[in-house]
Design an enzyme around this catalytic site. Structure first.
Site, PDB file in Angstrom:
ATOM      1  CB  THR A 185     116.369 -82.162 -29.719  1.00 50.45           C
ATOM      2  OG1 THR A 185     117.023 -83.176 -28.962  1.00 50.45           O
ATOM      3  CG2 THR A 185     114.985 -82.628 -30.104  1.00 50.45           C
ATOM      4  CD  GLU A 330     111.523 -82.248 -29.294  1.00 50.30           C
ATOM      5  OE1 GLU A 330     111.554 -81.120 -29.842  1.00 50.30           O
ATOM      6  OE2 GLU A 330     112.276 -82.568 -28.365  1.00 50.30           O
ATOM      7  CE  LYS A 444     108.562 -75.697 -10.730  1.00 51.06           C
ATOM      8  NZ  LYS A 444     108.487 -77.076 -11.072  1.00 51.06           N
ATOM      9  CD1 TRP A 449     105.700 -72.929  -9.990  1.00 52.23           C
ATOM     10  CD2 TRP A 449     105.132 -73.129 -12.146  1.00 52.23           C
ATOM     11  NE1 TRP A 449     105.553 -74.267 -10.257  1.00 52.23           N
ATOM     12  CE2 TRP A 449     105.206 -74.421 -11.568  1.00 52.23           C
ATOM     13  CE3 TRP A 449     104.794 -73.003 -13.491  1.00 52.23           C
ATOM     14  CZ2 TRP A 449     104.948 -75.572 -12.301  1.00 52.23           C
ATOM     15  CZ3 TRP A 449     104.540 -74.156 -14.224  1.00 52.23           C
ATOM     16  CH2 TRP A 449     104.614 -75.421 -13.631  1.00 52.23           C
TER      17      TRP A 449
END
Ligand code: ADP
Length: 551
Positions: A185, A330, A444, A449
């Site tokens: 990654t 992934e 936040k 959110w």
């Protein structure tokens, strides 16, 4: 009671076996790194991949050893790929766009023994070779005449490397869970982590990726993967194309608009795939030269969100269907796909566009859900957003050498076995998922959110705004509040009030940025995405006017 069917391990060597048996004369066309267009077939690739296996064995490569490539999409890369995987070695695709020191770190971490590289990357190899601890042989993917003249010992030309080796070799015969490929990654946070694909995970990914509502390719297609093989297996296309007998067109080192256009037209490509930046270059070229796409039917776009202008241009101006895809290294890498359901086909065009801009529905083999910080599942109402977590046979369970382990088994999973994608998303009642943020970018505010991407998408529509980024800035009462950072268009000077007025009514009141600042340039990362890390660093001491008032 067990079933009584044959044991046929799901290993990827069977893909090229099948291409050789069923489509031996189907063409593979490459814009070679040396320059000219070269033509070969699946039959030739099969035989030369076997030579690679024999050459690797002669150099002492054993099953499980890592063999690296630093290479563009070409026929030789494909041969090295199947040659290594077929004999049970692990093919490690290294991303040449990383910094040389990162490349060296990754190769040492993977303990690669042989490194195949395109001559374009010879300067990188020369630079890092002294740091590489495990590489014994450097194979330049070319012939002797084009061998780079450098100071690194053990450079061998690929054609010499395979020359004289038998065109048959033992392939497969191992467990389908055997490691097959390794891809790191990008490591924007911490060291890069290795995703270790198995034969089974890659084979299932290829079959899933080629369902008719995903890529849907067949023997009558001509496929151009502009997305590189070092980018999560070219989104499975290096497996999909030989599996279904599609003609394969490999773009080599040239991914600019005119070069991609030339291949699309001269080779009569029907399906292609890449990140949005590639398509922006192609669309610019089409407009500048007043050209048409005469054979292309479908284009898969992913890696970052499809811009609305790209979607409309392909579909409305050039008659090419856009397939929006979301995924990650992934996930091997495909997770969702934006093909429309009958309900969406029946809707008006503007509703269709909104649907197509969403990242899509879960492909078969992918289970997904959205959860809050306590792990409680959020409703699929298209409004509630939460952390997007996934499960499936082609989703990582652990990273190579247990990097980022979250439990004593070395796994990188949540307690219930799901993998946290790091994305925040909504899912609507029809199952279309839409990314609203990266988890680390979400703001936040008072326990709720706020999606930075939503605000940015609106803000770029305000007059004089070239680029917009929203980050959370510390606030004494609300923890965090949004700060809108704007890069103006040349000569423009949008004011705070103008921009906020423009946003009024488009986003919830409590999402309104607490302040707006202008910067000369918004920093971009290596993949062209906004570098929020750099922005957060730049504005870490910024005090919002509302924060002063609250104190
Ligand atoms: P890739 O190499 O395909 O970009 P990475 O593993 O490097 O895969 O990055 C994956 C991340 O890229 C995802 O978690 C997501 O944040 C972003 N991404 C991928 N596809 C899309 C998409 N269609 N829309 C928005 N973001 C996307």
């Amino acid at each position: 009671m067990l079933g009584l069917m044959q044991d046929w391990q799901l290993t990827v060597d069977k893909i090229l076996d099948h291409a050789n048996a069923s489509f031996p004369r189907r063409e593979v066309v490459t814009r070679s790194v040396e320059g000219p267009i070269s033509r070969t077939t699946y039959g030739n690739i099969y035989r030369r991949a076997k030579q690679v296996s024999n050459a690797l064995r002669e150099r002492g490569i054993k099953p499980g050893d890592r063999v690296a490539t630093l290479a563009w999409n070409t026929e030789r890369h494909l041969e090295a790929w199947y040659g290594a995987m077929g004999m049970g070695a692990v093919l490690h695709t290294v991303n040449p766009r990383l910094f040389p020191d990162q490349i060296a770190w990754i190769i040492n971490h993977a303990e690669d023994k042989i490194l195949f590289f395109d001559t374009t990357f010879a300067p990188i190899i020369e630079k890092i070779a002294p740091q590489l601890k495990t590489v014994t042989t450097y194979v330049a993917l070319t012939d002797r005449d084009h061998l780079p003249k450098g100071t690194v010992p053990h450079f061998v030309a690929y054609e010499d490397f395979i020359h004289g080796h038998a065109q048959d070799a033992q392939w497969g015969g191992f467990d389908e869970n055997t490691a097959c490929g390794l891809c790191y990654t990008s490591g924007t946070t911490g060291d890069p982590k290795g995703v270790l694909y198995s034969h089974r995970s890659n084979l299932l990914q290829a079959m899933a990726a080629n369902q008719s509502d995903v890529f849907g390719c067949g023997a009558n297609d001509t496929v151009l993967p502009v997305v590189p093989m070092f980018h999560a297996n070219a989104w499975a296309i290096a497996f999909v194309a030989p599996m279904c007998g599609a003609k394969l067109v490999m773009p080599g080192a040239k991914l600019d608009g005119p070069s991609v256009y030339e291949l699309l037209e001269t080779e009569k490509v029907t399906f292609t795939a890449a990140v949005p930046t590639v398509w922006l270059m192609l669309l610019n070229h089409l407009r500048e030269t007043n050209s048409k796409l005469t054979t292309l039917k479908r284009v898969a776009i992913g890696g970052s969100a499809v811009p609305e202008a790209v979607l409309r241009a392909f579909e409305d101006d050039y008659g090419v269907e856009v397939i929006h895809a979301w995924g990650m290294t992934e996930m091997s890498p495909i997770g969702t796909i934006g093909k429309m359901l009958p309900e969406s086909y029946a809707a008006d065009r503007e509703t269709q566009i909104k649907t197509k801009l969403k990242q899509g529905r879960a492909m078969f083999t992918v289970e997904m859900k959205i959860i809050d910080d306590a792990g409680v599942e959020k409703p699929h109402d298209g409004k509630a957003f939460g952390r997007l977590v996934v499960k499936g046979p082609s989703v990582a369970r652990a990273y190579f050498k247990n990097a980022g382990a979250r439990n004593e088994k070395g796994e990188c999973l949540e307690a219930d076995g799901y993998f946290d994608t790091g994305d925040v998303a909504t899912i609507d009642p029809l199952g279309y998922m839409q990314i609203t943020d990266r988890a680390k970018d979400v703001i936040k505010s008072g326990g709720e959110w706020i999606s930075s991407i939503d605000i940015e998408n609106f803000a770029v529509g305000a007059e004089g705004v070239a680029c917009a980024a929203v980050i959370g800035v510390a606030h004494p009462k609300w923890d965090e509040r949004p700060l809108l950072i704007i890069e103006p268009k040349p000569g423009a000077q949008p004011t705070r009030d103008q921009v906020l007025k423009y946003l009024d009514g488009k986003i919830a009141k409590w999402w309104m940025p607490d302040d707006v600042v202008l910067v000369e340039k918004i920093p971009l990362g290596a993949t062209g995405k906004i570098n929020k890390l750099a922005l957060r660093e730049q504005f870490k001491d910024y005090t919002l006017p509302s924060a002063q008032a609250a104190e």
